[in-house]
Write a protein that holds these residues in place. Structure first.
Motif, PDB file in Angstrom:
ATOM      1  N   PRO A   1      19.673  33.559  32.766  1.00 33.98           N
ATOM      2  CA  PRO A   1      20.818  34.312  32.244  1.00 33.98           C
ATOM      3  C   PRO A   1      22.128  33.550  32.408  1.00 33.98           C
ATOM      4  N   ILE A   2      23.064  33.824  31.525  1.00 34.38           N
ATOM      5  CA  ILE A   2      24.417  33.281  31.664  1.00 34.38           C
ATOM      6  C   ILE A   2      25.090  34.013  32.819  1.00 34.38           C
ATOM      7  N   PRO A   3      25.533  33.301  33.848  1.00 32.58           N
ATOM      8  CA  PRO A   3      26.078  33.994  35.022  1.00 32.58           C
ATOM      9  C   PRO A   3      27.534  34.419  34.847  1.00 32.58           C
ATOM     10  N   LEU A   4      27.904  35.421  35.617  1.00 35.28           N
ATOM     11  CA  LEU A   4      29.305  35.802  35.749  1.00 35.28           C
ATOM     12  C   LEU A   4      29.982  34.862  36.735  1.00 35.28           C
ATOM     13  N   LEU A   5      31.266  34.602  36.538  1.00 35.50           N
ATOM     14  CA  LEU A   5      31.994  33.766  37.487  1.00 35.50           C
ATOM     15  C   LEU A   5      32.003  34.419  38.867  1.00 35.50           C
ATOM     16  N   SER A   6      32.062  35.734  38.912  1.00 32.32           N
ATOM     17  CA  SER A   6      32.054  36.442  40.197  1.00 32.32           C
ATOM     18  C   SER A   6      30.760  36.179  40.961  1.00 32.32           C
ATOM     19  N   GLU A   7      29.645  36.040  40.248  1.00 29.45           N
ATOM     20  CA  GLU A   7      28.366  35.743  40.913  1.00 29.45           C
ATOM     21  C   GLU A   7      28.395  34.356  41.548  1.00 29.45           C
ATOM     22  N   VAL A   8      29.012  33.399  40.857  1.00 25.74           N
ATOM     23  CA  VAL A   8      29.113  32.042  41.401  1.00 25.74           C
ATOM     24  C   VAL A   8      29.969  32.056  42.665  1.00 25.74           C
ATOM     25  N   PHE A   9      31.097  32.749  42.612  1.00 23.33           N
ATOM     26  CA  PHE A   9      31.970  32.830  43.790  1.00 23.33           C
ATOM     27  C   PHE A   9      31.264  33.502  44.966  1.00 23.33           C
ATOM     28  N   GLU A  10      30.495  34.547  44.666  1.00 21.73           N
ATOM     29  CA  GLU A  10      29.777  35.261  45.733  1.00 21.73           C
ATOM     30  C   GLU A  10      28.696  34.388  46.358  1.00 21.73           C
ATOM     31  N   MET A  11      27.990  33.631  45.531  1.00 20.92           N
ATOM     32  CA  MET A  11      26.852  32.847  46.011  1.00 20.92           C
ATOM     33  C   MET A  11      27.300  31.564  46.719  1.00 20.92           C
ATOM     34  N   PHE A  12      28.452  30.999  46.303  1.00 21.37           N
ATOM     35  CA  PHE A  12      28.896  29.717  46.874  1.00 21.37           C
ATOM     36  C   PHE A  12      30.351  29.815  47.347  1.00 21.37           C
ATOM     37  N   PRO A  13      30.614  30.634  48.351  1.00 22.25           N
ATOM     38  CA  PRO A  13      31.995  30.853  48.800  1.00 22.25           C
ATOM     39  C   PRO A  13      32.623  29.631  49.466  1.00 22.25           C
ATOM     40  N   ASN A  14      31.799  28.675  49.914  1.00 21.75           N
ATOM     41  CA  ASN A  14      32.315  27.511  50.627  1.00 21.75           C
ATOM     42  C   ASN A  14      32.237  26.220  49.822  1.00 21.75           C
ATOM     43  N   THR A  15      31.893  26.335  48.540  1.00 24.62           N
ATOM     44  CA  THR A  15      31.754  25.159  47.680  1.00 24.62           C
ATOM     45  C   THR A  15      32.943  25.066  46.737  1.00 24.62           C
ATOM     46  N   ALA A  16      33.498  23.864  46.606  1.00 25.85           N
ATOM     47  CA  ALA A  16      34.628  23.656  45.702  1.00 25.85           C
ATOM     48  C   ALA A  16      34.164  23.763  44.249  1.00 25.85           C
ATOM     49  N   ILE A  17      35.060  24.260  43.395  1.00 29.95           N
ATOM     50  CA  ILE A  17      34.742  24.504  41.990  1.00 29.95           C
ATOM     51  C   ILE A  17      35.742  23.786  41.102  1.00 29.95           C
ATOM     52  N   ASN A  18      35.252  23.019  40.133  1.00 32.04           N
ATOM     53  CA  ASN A  18      36.081  22.445  39.064  1.00 32.04           C
ATOM     54  C   ASN A  18      35.924  23.364  37.858  1.00 32.04           C
ATOM     55  N   LEU A  19      36.974  24.114  37.521  1.00 27.31           N
ATOM     56  CA  LEU A  19      36.873  25.199  36.550  1.00 27.31           C
ATOM     57  C   LEU A  19      37.619  24.827  35.276  1.00 27.31           C
ATOM     58  N   ASP A  20      36.875  24.777  34.163  1.00 26.75           N
ATOM     59  CA  ASP A  20      37.425  24.356  32.878  1.00 26.75           C
ATOM     60  C   ASP A  20      37.489  25.551  31.925  1.00 26.75           C
ATOM     61  N   PHE A  21      38.714  25.914  31.502  1.00 29.65           N
ATOM     62  CA  PHE A  21      38.873  27.008  30.534  1.00 29.65           C
ATOM     63  C   PHE A  21      38.459  26.496  29.157  1.00 29.65           C
ATOM     64  N   LYS A  22      37.470  27.151  28.542  1.00 31.02           N
ATOM     65  CA  LYS A  22      36.984  26.711  27.246  1.00 31.02           C
ATOM     66  C   LYS A  22      37.618  27.439  26.073  1.00 31.02           C
ATOM     67  N   ALA A  23      38.648  28.227  26.359  1.00 32.07           N
ATOM     68  CA  ALA A  23      39.448  28.854  25.307  1.00 32.07           C
ATOM     69  C   ALA A  23      40.868  28.992  25.836  1.00 32.07           C
ATOM     70  N   PRO A  24      41.866  28.626  25.047  1.00 29.47           N
ATOM     71  CA  PRO A  24      43.262  28.759  25.497  1.00 29.47           C
ATOM     72  C   PRO A  24      43.726  30.206  25.393  1.00 29.47           C
ATOM     73  N   ASP A  25      43.094  31.062  26.180  1.00 31.98           N
ATOM     74  CA  ASP A  25      43.271  32.512  26.088  1.00 31.98           C
ATOM     75  C   ASP A  25      43.987  33.027  27.336  1.00 31.98           C
ATOM     76  N   PRO A  26      45.230  33.510  27.214  1.00 33.81           N
ATOM     77  CA  PRO A  26      45.954  34.031  28.387  1.00 33.81           C
ATOM     78  C   PRO A  26      45.210  35.150  29.094  1.00 33.81           C
ATOM     79  N   GLU A  27      44.470  35.965  28.329  1.00 35.08           N
ATOM     80  CA  GLU A  27      43.708  37.051  28.943  1.00 35.08           C
ATOM     81  C   GLU A  27      42.588  36.494  29.824  1.00 35.08           C
ATOM     82  N   LEU A  28      41.943  35.429  29.369  1.00 37.71           N
ATOM     83  CA  LEU A  28      40.919  34.762  30.180  1.00 37.71           C
ATOM     84  C   LEU A  28      41.540  34.234  31.467  1.00 37.71           C
ATOM     85  N   LEU A  29      42.711  33.631  31.352  1.00 43.45           N
ATOM     86  CA  LEU A  29      43.412  33.105  32.535  1.00 43.45           C
ATOM     87  C   LEU A  29      43.687  34.212  33.540  1.00 43.45           C
TER      88      LEU A  29
END
Length: 589
Positions: free
Chosen positions: A120-148
């Motif tokens: 399944p395509i994961p939610l970002l919240s699931e990634v944060f919950e599963m890897f709270p101590n791992t650094a994340i390089n996060l790339d916005f794939k749409a220039p959407d202020p609401e996404l930000l």
């Protein structure tokens, strides 16, 4: 006397500049404040979670990278679903991960497809919950202020501020400014245009004298495949080694990376995958690499052992990245004749500008309520026997073709080919077509009002008002007849609009992802009258009012599935200033 002074001054100035440049290059903290150090390492990074070994951007891939490869940094991409859930996925279109048609932004989270029918395509919240101590390089794939806004809320909620590098590679400086304003304390990587600016400044020996806002410089690892497919498509093989050598000197410059690191930036290379490539990357002095497969660190013998399993995983997970229109639809349509909506098909094929930039082109087929078919435009794909076979099967060898209509004055290369394939089919064209091919048996001029209305209400044809349609210059390909197929809620349009979910280098220097107008909009596409820009805007507003459309099939560079009306409205809003400039310009004449 003056000439002697000049002869003396020029070498003195040159030598002085060289000395100052050398000092500023190697000791940048003399003129620039060094950036605050990162609170985490990026030496061991995983591109999309290690997409060469597991389905990309999935919890399975991230878990493998963190638990088995001991990665320091996960690189991932984010988009917003229709119900405003932040999901981890690279492209808006499903085509790169699924055979289904559709897009993330127009689909509810619970209805998203599985990645390669597996994860399944994961939610970002699931990634944060599963890897709270791992650094994340996060790339916005749409220039959407609401996404930000949604992403930032999650970062705050999960206390991830000091573990994030974020940014957007898009050529959208307004959105990148929004990122800074949202939280300037979060580390940020360069957008693609600003990264290219850094390279240019370095070549011009000006970089040491320029302020740098970003914190992380992410550069491509240069290898022959990257140069051949991304930078110089179609390059002759005998030029390839020279091109690779030149690109390596530019994009993997040791002096550049050293200077940036001395200013406190971190430097990351993506995506070396072979052991020799890891070693070469290490020699450039970077802080880390972000490969698709085994990350930087295993011993050579361990890396060799992984090759067999890597090859198997590649066959399982890698698919060609292509437009949605190149993929098979879920209902079983073919790879060439692709179902976009109910009783509407689109065909995509390559079309290269200057034999280098592949912007693509298309043609479409619409079924009418009578069971007959309307063929809209002709494309070079008609030279492919597979497409001809599919058209014959669909139209009973042409017997059920209601008409062939050519909507763009300059799309002429395959007109004769299509007419020869189906000589009994009525053919309508633009005035320019009738002049170019007087020997072809034309049924009528498509631009005449009776012919524009001939297939209403099923297919509505309209000429954009205010544009140079009837007498354009030879290089002015802006205007064409728009065709709206009501049943499939799809607009077929040629050069006036372009759509691309992603734009590869070098086109990314000039084009932004998403829906856009043809570049000739401000260079002759609109008639040189003060009223013309407003007339074209009114045409677009009327189209959005009269046509209940979701999809836009554009000749260049692809098909927008869903949200077509919203995207066209947003495009009109973004280009308001350009229309105002045109009105002012033409008012002076």
């Amino acid at each position: 006397m003056l000439e002697s002074a000049l002869y003396l001054a020029i070498p003195v100035i040159f030598v002085s500049f060289c000395v100052v440049y050398h000092i500023a290059l190697h000791h940048p903290t003399l003129t620039h404040k060094k950036k605050q150090p990162f609170g985490f390492s990026i030496a061991h990074s995983s591109h999309r979670g290690g997409a060469g070994e597991n389905p990309e951007n999935t919890l399975l891939a991230f878990r493998h990278s963190v638990e088995k490869a001991k990665t320091d940094l996960i690189e991932l991409d984010v988009l917003l679903t229709r119900d405003k859930r932040v999901v981890v996925v690279h492209d808006d279109e499903f085509s790169h991960i699924s055979d289904r048609l559709g897009s993330v932004s127009t689909t509810l989270y619970e209805d998203l497809p599985l990645v390669f029918d597996k994860e399944p395509i994961p939610l970002l919240s699931e990634v944060f919950e599963m890897f709270p101590n791992t650094a994340i390089n996060l790339d916005f794939k749409a220039p959407d202020p609401e996404l930000l806004d949604h992403v930032y809320d999650l970062i705050v909620r999960y206390n991830m501020r000091d573990k994030i590098i974020w940014g957007s590679g898009f050529n959208n400086e307004e959105f990148n400014k929004l990122i800074v304003r949202k939280d300037s304390t979060i580390k940020r990587f360069f957008s693609q245009p600003r990264a290219l600016r850094i390279y240019l400044l370095h070549v011009l020996c000006l970089l040491p004298f320029v302020h740098i806002e970003e914190d992380a410089f992410e550069a491509p690892y240069i290898h022959s495949t990257f140069v051949r497919e991304e930078i110089f498509p179609g390059i002759p093989p005998f030029f390839l080694p020279l091109a690779v050598w030149c690109m390596k000197r530019l994009f993997m410059s040791k002096s550049l990376f050293s200077h940036l690191r001395k200013r406190g930036l971190v430097v990351l290379l993506w995506t070396p995958n072979e052991w020799s490539e890891f070693e070469e990357a290490k020699q450039t002095g970077v802080d880390g690499v972000a490969p698709m497969h085994r990350t930087w660190g295993p011993k050579p013998e361990e890396f060799q052992k992984s090759q067999k399993s890597k090859a198997l995983s590649l066959a399982r997970t890698q698919r060609p990245r292509a437009s949605i229109a190149h993929q098979m639809a879920a209902n079983g349509s073919s790879p060439l004749l692709v179902s976009i909506g109910s009783n509407f098909w689109n065909v995509r094929c390559d079309y290269k500008v200057k034999a280098v930039f592949n912007v693509g082109t298309h043609m479409s087929v619409a079924r009418l309520s009578t069971g007959k078919f309307l063929i809209i435009d002709a494309a070079p794909a008609l030279n492919n026997p597979t497409l001809v076979k599919e058209l014959n099967e669909l139209t009973s060898n042409g017997e059920n073709i209601e008409a062939i209509i050519h909507t763009h004055p300059f799309h002429t290369g395959s007109i004769v080919t299509l007419s020869n394939l189906y000589p009994k089919a009525p053919v309508y064209g633009c005035p320019r077509h009738l002049k170019m091919f007087p020997d072809l048996k034309w049924t009528g001029d498509l631009s005449e009002p009776t012919n524009l209305a001939r297939w209403q209400p099923e297919v509505d044809l309209r000429i954009p008002t205010g544009t140079e349609f009837f007498a354009p210059a030879e290089n002015n390909h802006f205007s064409s007849i728009w065709a709206y197929h009501r049943e499939s809620t799809t607009i077929h349009v040629d050069d006036t609009l372009s759509y691309a979910s992603t734009v590869k280098f070098p086109l990314s220097i000039f084009l932004k992802p998403g829906l856009s107008f043809h570049p000739m909009l401000s260079r002759g596409g609109i008639q040189p009258r003060p009223e013309a820009p407003e007339e074209f805007k009114t045409f677009l507003q009327t189209v959005m009012q009269d046509w209940d459309f979701e999809n836009i099939a554009a000749a260049h560079m692809g098909v927008l599935i869903g949200n077509g009306k919203r995207e066209l409205g947003a495009l009109l809003e973004r280009t308001q200033r350009e229309f105002d400039k045109l009105t002012k310009k033409y008012s002076k004449k």
